[in-house]
Structures are given as structure tokens and as C-alpha cells.
Enzyme design. Sequence first.
Site, PDB file in Angstrom:
ATOM      1  N   ASN A  55       0.852  -1.185   0.000  1.00 45.12           N
ATOM      2  CA  ASN A  55       0.000   0.000   0.000  1.00 45.12           C
ATOM      3  C   ASN A  55       0.896   1.247   0.000  1.00 45.12           C
ATOM      4  OD1 ASN A  55      -1.398   2.299   1.092  1.00 45.12           O
ATOM      5  ND2 ASN A  55      -3.070   0.944   1.635  1.00 45.12           N
ATOM      6  N   ASP A  92      -0.114   4.508  -0.189  1.00 47.39           N
ATOM      7  CA  ASP A  92      -0.829   5.757   0.143  1.00 47.39           C
ATOM      8  C   ASP A  92       0.092   6.811   0.748  1.00 47.39           C
ATOM      9  OD1 ASP A  92      -3.141   4.500  -0.609  1.00 47.39           O
ATOM     10  OD2 ASP A  92      -3.945   4.275   1.419  1.00 47.39           O
ATOM     11  N   HIS A  93       0.991   6.362   1.640  1.00 45.74           N
ATOM     12  CA  HIS A  93       1.759   7.352   2.386  1.00 45.74           C
ATOM     13  C   HIS A  93       2.906   7.983   1.596  1.00 45.74           C
ATOM     14  CE1 HIS A  93      -0.944   7.147   5.529  1.00 45.74           C
ATOM     15  NE2 HIS A  93      -0.622   5.944   5.951  1.00 45.74           N
ATOM     16  N   ARG A 103       3.465  18.968   0.917  1.00 40.99           N
ATOM     17  CA  ARG A 103       4.007  20.149   0.254  1.00 40.99           C
ATOM     18  C   ARG A 103       3.179  20.582  -0.947  1.00 40.99           C
ATOM     19  NH1 ARG A 103       9.300  22.128   0.900  1.00 40.99           N
ATOM     20  NH2 ARG A 103       9.514  22.304   3.132  1.00 40.99           N
ATOM     21  N   HIS A 121      -5.642   3.589  -1.672  1.00 36.82           N
ATOM     22  CA  HIS A 121      -6.985   3.925  -1.181  1.00 36.82           C
ATOM     23  C   HIS A 121      -7.329   5.321  -1.694  1.00 36.82           C
ATOM     24  CE1 HIS A 121      -9.782   4.282   2.621  1.00 36.82           C
ATOM     25  NE2 HIS A 121     -10.413   4.557   1.498  1.00 36.82           N
ATOM     26  N   ARG A 141      -9.455   8.065  -1.201  1.00 34.34           N
ATOM     27  CA  ARG A 141     -10.419   8.508  -0.187  1.00 34.34           C
ATOM     28  C   ARG A 141     -11.286   9.617  -0.750  1.00 34.34           C
ATOM     29  NH1 ARG A 141      -8.875   6.647   5.227  1.00 34.34           N
ATOM     30  NH2 ARG A 141     -10.593   7.934   5.909  1.00 34.34           N
ATOM     31  N   ARG A 197      -7.133  12.905   0.459  1.00 36.46           N
ATOM     32  CA  ARG A 197      -6.065  13.431   1.324  1.00 36.46           C
ATOM     33  C   ARG A 197      -4.678  12.927   0.921  1.00 36.46           C
ATOM     34  NH1 ARG A 197      -7.308  10.241   6.931  1.00 36.46           N
ATOM     35  NH2 ARG A 197      -9.326  11.204   6.638  1.00 36.46           N
ATOM     36  N   GLU A 240      -8.632   0.370  -2.989  1.00 41.54           N
ATOM     37  CA  GLU A 240      -9.512   0.422  -1.816  1.00 41.54           C
ATOM     38  C   GLU A 240     -10.450   1.599  -1.989  1.00 41.54           C
ATOM     39  OE1 GLU A 240      -7.305   0.836   1.765  1.00 41.54           O
ATOM     40  OE2 GLU A 240      -6.279  -1.062   1.506  1.00 41.54           O
ATOM     41  N   THR A 269      -6.957   6.797   9.814  1.00 39.16           N
ATOM     42  CA  THR A 269      -6.857   5.687   8.869  1.00 39.16           C
ATOM     43  C   THR A 269      -8.105   4.830   9.066  1.00 39.16           C
ATOM     44  OG1 THR A 269      -5.501   3.796   8.180  1.00 39.16           O
ATOM     45  CG2 THR A 269      -5.502   4.294  10.522  1.00 39.16           C
ATOM     46  N   THR A 270      -8.295   3.833   8.206  1.00 36.91           N
ATOM     47  CA  THR A 270      -9.480   2.973   8.338  1.00 36.91           C
ATOM     48  C   THR A 270      -9.463   2.327   9.725  1.00 36.91           C
ATOM     49  OG1 THR A 270      -9.087   2.505   6.016  1.00 36.91           O
ATOM     50  CG2 THR A 270     -10.788   1.210   7.102  1.00 36.91           C
ATOM     51  N   GLU A 273     -10.939  -9.311   3.270  1.00 38.27           N
ATOM     52  CA  GLU A 273      -9.677  -8.909   3.896  1.00 38.27           C
ATOM     53  C   GLU A 273      -9.947  -8.783   5.388  1.00 38.27           C
ATOM     54  OE1 GLU A 273      -7.486  -5.565   2.279  1.00 38.27           O
ATOM     55  OE2 GLU A 273      -6.445  -5.275   4.183  1.00 38.27           O
ATOM     56  N   HIS A 278      -3.702  -4.284   7.817  1.00 36.99           N
ATOM     57  CA  HIS A 278      -3.836  -3.130   8.698  1.00 36.99           C
ATOM     58  C   HIS A 278      -2.940  -3.288   9.915  1.00 36.99           C
ATOM     59  CE1 HIS A 278      -5.314   0.574  10.244  1.00 36.99           C
ATOM     60  NE2 HIS A 278      -5.931   0.741   9.105  1.00 36.99           N
ATOM     61  N   GLY A 279      -1.988  -2.381  10.021  1.00 38.34           N
ATOM     62  CA  GLY A 279      -1.105  -2.365  11.185  1.00 38.34           C
ATOM     63  C   GLY A 279      -0.035  -3.445  11.167  1.00 38.34           C
TER      64      GLY A 279
HETATM   65  N1  PXP Z   1      -5.911  -2.835   4.409  1.00 40.15           N
HETATM   66  C1  PXP Z   1      -6.838  -1.856   4.437  1.00 40.15           C
HETATM   67  C2  PXP Z   1      -8.237  -2.200   4.100  1.00 40.15           C
HETATM   68  C3  PXP Z   1      -6.490  -0.542   4.747  1.00 40.15           C
HETATM   69  O1  PXP Z   1      -7.437   0.422   4.767  1.00 40.15           O
HETATM   70  C4  PXP Z   1      -5.139  -0.244   5.020  1.00 40.15           C
HETATM   71  C5  PXP Z   1      -4.743   1.176   5.311  1.00 40.15           C
HETATM   72  O2  PXP Z   1      -4.996   1.963   4.204  1.00 40.15           O
HETATM   73  C6  PXP Z   1      -4.200  -1.283   4.964  1.00 40.15           C
HETATM   74  C7  PXP Z   1      -4.615  -2.576   4.681  1.00 40.15           C
HETATM   75  C8  PXP Z   1      -2.748  -1.041   5.228  1.00 40.15           C
HETATM   76  O3  PXP Z   1      -2.583  -0.715   6.551  1.00 40.15           O
HETATM   77  P1  PXP Z   1      -1.181  -0.235   7.073  1.00 40.15           P
HETATM   78  O4  PXP Z   1      -0.871   1.052   6.386  1.00 40.15           O
HETATM   79  O5  PXP Z   1      -1.367  -0.095   8.542  1.00 40.15           O
HETATM   80  O6  PXP Z   1      -0.192  -1.312   6.701  1.00 40.15           O
END
Ligand code: PXP
Length: 256
Positions: free
Chosen positions: A6, A8-9, A17, A42, A44, A48, A69, A99-100, A152, A192-193
Site C-alpha cells: 500500500n 498511500d503514504h 508540500r 486507497h 479517499r 487526502r 480500496e 486511517t481505516t 480482507e 492493517h497495522g
Molecule cells: N488494508 C486496508 C483495508 C487498509 O485500509 C489499510 C490502510 O490503508 C491497509 C490494509 C494497510 O494498513 P497499514 O498502512 O497499517 O499497513
Amino acid sequence: MRLYVNIDHVATVREARGTDEPDPVHAAFSAELGGADGITVHLREDRRHISDRDVRLLSETVRTGLNLELAATDEMVLIATELRPMQATLVPERREELTTEGGLNLASTEIRSSVEAATTRMQAQGIRVSLFIDPVKDMVSVAKTLGAEAVELHTGEYANASTSEAHARELERLHRAASDALEMGLAVHAGHGLTYANVTPIAALAAIEEVNIGHSIVSRALTVGMKSAVAEMRRLILAAPSRVREPGLWVPPIGY
Ligand code: PXP
């Protein structure tokens, strides 16, 4: 087991910026070179981090598989059906969350019907649909009745467990829910996490075929990439020709 990364970050840093770097499209390419089995983003509702442009370009350039996502809203489903990623994961979304925060509440009739409608519309375009749910048998059963190909399982509670008892309990919940889902004929993903420190017991669960990991990998990339990024900038600075005399317009040498 497949690893979906993922990114996203990467976009979060760019948005800090409002510039054009770092580009998640480049990050996806590097993640694939590193062995990612797929790329997850994702989109959103508040945009963001990941933007429409990112998803469009990624849908054209990702060579492994793109997992989008999204919330089960008309706007998002329309984007998915136009871009047709390989996979879509429906997630709950609240604007004020960082976050979710949990899985889809499929006990709610309203949520069930929007998820079912989104699933049908996306599957009609050949998109594989996964539902992000808590590791609870009832949720797995509803996901099955809604026609999803995969679930998931939310690993957030496992990741947040602060005692060894809680850790073992959450792992057991995931183990049970994953086995239930597999028995019902669903493909099982998890995420997640998850971090370098806590992923091994999850990767050892045979029923799970895919993990989605974002924050920990992007964080690690910043750390392990810092040395070469600084060395590269330093080389550039030290290689700059010194400019001691004024005035006059300085013309950079060819190749500068
Ligand atoms: N799965 C889903 C459904 C999520 O929403 C996220 C966070 O966007 C992740 C996995 C990834 O989570 P993490 O960034 O904590 O690894």
C-alpha cells in the site's frame, strides 16, 4: 502468500508540500522491482493522499495487480468501473479518521445494500471484489452472501494488542475467521497495522493468501533509503562549481 504494498503514504508526503514528489507511480514501480505481488491504493473521498490522477496512471502502469480500496459510494464505484483495477477492496470510510478504523459493519442493512450494489457493479466490469471486515464469523458469512470473491480480515486489533495474552487471542480470532472464510469458498486476505515485527505469525496462517501492508513498508523505505538519498544530494552539492566572483549573470556550465 502474496504481498500487496500500500503506497498511500508516499502520496501523503507529496501532499504535505502540494508538490509533485514523491510520486506514487514511481514508488509502485520500485515496489514491483522489489518483488511486490501487487500495489494497493486507497482513493479517499477527501483525496487526502492518493489522487484521481494517481489511480488513473497506476491503472495503466502497474504490471502486477492494482488493488483499489474504496468506499461503497456512487462516485467511487463509478471511478472503479471506468478504470477497472484488477481488484477492489470495499472499506468503511469516515472523514475524521486518521486511517481505516475497522471492518465494514455488514450487520447494518444500509451498509449491506450499498456494499452489495457496489460489488455487483464492479464485478460486472470484471473486477475481483474483496470486503474489508473484522475477523468475525458472522461478517464472513454475510460477505459470502453478498457475492464477494474475497475478504480482507482486519488485523488492527492484533497489531494493537499490548499483552501477550491479547496478542494470542487476536491471532486465534484471525486464524478461526480465516479458516471459516476459506471453508465458505472465499479467498482470504489480511491487513492493517502489520509491521516487520508482527507479520510472521500472520504469514504463517495457511488460509491467508494475501497481505496488504503500507505504513510500515513506506516508513522502512524512508529509513533504508535515507543514506543513499543524502549521499546523492551531498555529491551534487560538492560537485557544484564554486562561484566566487560577482557581479554578472552566472551561466551554469553545460551539463550542470
Ligand atoms: N488494508 C486496508 C483495508 C487498509 O485500509 C489499510 C490502510 O490503508 C491497509 C490494509 C494497510 O494498513 P497499514 O498502512 O497499517 O499497513
